[in-house]
Design an enzyme around this catalytic site. Structure first.
Site, PDB file in Angstrom:
ATOM      1  N   SER A 206       0.815  -1.156   0.058  1.00 39.02           N
ATOM      2  CA  SER A 206      -0.016   0.172   0.055  1.00 39.02           C
ATOM      3  C   SER A 206       1.013   1.178  -0.055  1.00 39.02           C
ATOM      4  O   SER A 206       2.077   1.128   0.381  1.00 39.02           O
ATOM      5  CB  SER A 206      -0.828   0.180   1.106  1.00 39.02           C
ATOM      6  OG  SER A 206      -1.608   1.367   1.482  1.00 39.02           O
TER       7      SER A 206
ATOM      8  N   TYR B 224      -1.806  -0.469  10.515  1.00 40.43           N
ATOM      9  CA  TYR B 224      -1.948  -1.138   9.126  1.00 40.43           C
ATOM     10  C   TYR B 224      -0.730  -0.778   8.260  1.00 40.43           C
ATOM     11  O   TYR B 224      -0.186  -1.635   7.533  1.00 40.43           O
ATOM     12  CB  TYR B 224      -3.326  -0.590   8.359  1.00 40.43           C
ATOM     13  CG  TYR B 224      -3.348  -0.885   6.966  1.00 40.43           C
ATOM     14  CD1 TYR B 224      -3.623  -2.160   6.496  1.00 40.43           C
ATOM     15  CD2 TYR B 224      -3.251   0.125   5.951  1.00 40.43           C
ATOM     16  CE1 TYR B 224      -3.557  -2.503   5.111  1.00 40.43           C
ATOM     17  CE2 TYR B 224      -3.295  -0.231   4.602  1.00 40.43           C
ATOM     18  CZ  TYR B 224      -3.523  -1.471   4.346  1.00 40.43           C
ATOM     19  OH  TYR B 224      -3.434  -1.909   2.896  1.00 40.43           O
TER      20      TYR B 224
END
Length: 275
Positions: free
Chosen positions: A134, A147
């Site tokens: 990501s 995350y």
């Protein structure tokens, strides 16, 4: 044609990558925790699709999936580590269990998949590992720090793996998507810790609110993202990192600028510790 091994293939970006690979004539070993979810995602039962149950936190299931794929297709060329989920919550607000569960899937699940698939790629002296990270693994933000940390870990793993596998003819790329309209911000792909500490309202609150309102409004097209990912597997010299989306490019550029400014400002302190 190549044989792909895709985790988290039943929905989201994993499903789009699977469709793109099949559409280009490749074969796909598509894995998910529930094989029936894969079959529902591909009701047309396309040729070249092998659906297999494999939870990435269960190494024996991954081994069985690899064995089933090799029995069906004889080889594995592309490994796509896509299985994972998001977590929202300020660092201090996030429970130990929530953090460990996240890392079990997003980090240790990747390691489990690599241990199951890399012996095949090494023996072939060819292949390509695609770790779906990501942009948050390069430049994270309040409320999504854990995350981001799981994806930062994937960055480190990918950098090292790149050096370890390059002499064996195996490529490694970490993909850094920005926001994609995959349903990722829905309840099935993201978990939210309660906002339990008032002091973090100012720091983490705006990000919490933005995420809640942004599902389905992300700038990235998952179909185009899947095509871009498939394209780099056909490149002679694929990149170590691939950003996807204008928002990803902007965040990476902003982080690079910030690091450069800080390095220049504090260079004298950094160099003062030299012998």
């Amino acid at each position: 044609m190549s044989v792909w091994f895709v985790t988290g293939a039943s929905r989201g970006l994993g499903a789009e990558i699977t469709r793109e690979a099949l559409g280009r004539g490749h074969s796909v070993i598509a894995t998910a925790r529930d094989v029936s979810a894969i079959l529902r995602a591909y009701p047309e039962k396309p040729a070249g699709l092998l659906a297999v149950t494999a939870d990435v936190t269960e190494p024996e299931q991954l081994t069985a999936a690899v064995e089933a794929g090799l029995a069906e297709f004889g080889r594995i060329d592309i490994v796509v580590n896509n299985a994972g989920y998001g977590l929202v919550g300020a660092i201090e607000e996030t429970s130990d269990k929530a953090a460990r569960d996240l890392f079990d899937v997003n980090v240790f699940g990747v390691l489990n998949t690599l241990r199951a698939t890399l012996p095949t790629l090494r023996s072939q002296r060819s292949g390509h590992v695609l770790n779906i990270g990501s942009v948050g693994g390069f430049a994270t933000a309040p409320a999504v720090g854990l995350y981001g940390a799981s994806k930062f870990a994937l960055e480190g793993i990918s950098e090292a793996l790149h050096g370890e596998l390059a002499p064996l003819g195996v490529h490694v790329t970490i993909v850094e998507p920005g926001g994609l309209r995959t349903g990722f911000l829905g309840g099935s792909s993201i978990r939210v810790e309660p906002a339990s500490i008032v002091d973090y309202t100012a720091g983490a609150g705006p990000v919490r609110e933005a995420l809640a309102l942004n599902d389905g409004r992300q700038p990235g097209d998952p179909v185009k993202a899947a095509a871009a990912i498939a394209d780099i597997t056909e490149a002679t010299e694929p990149p170590l990192r691939l950003q996807l989306g204008t928002d990803a490019v902007e965040r990476v550029e902003a982080k690079l600028d910030l690091v450069r400014r800080e390095l220049d400002r504090w260079r004298h302190v950094a160099l003062s510790t030299a012998v």
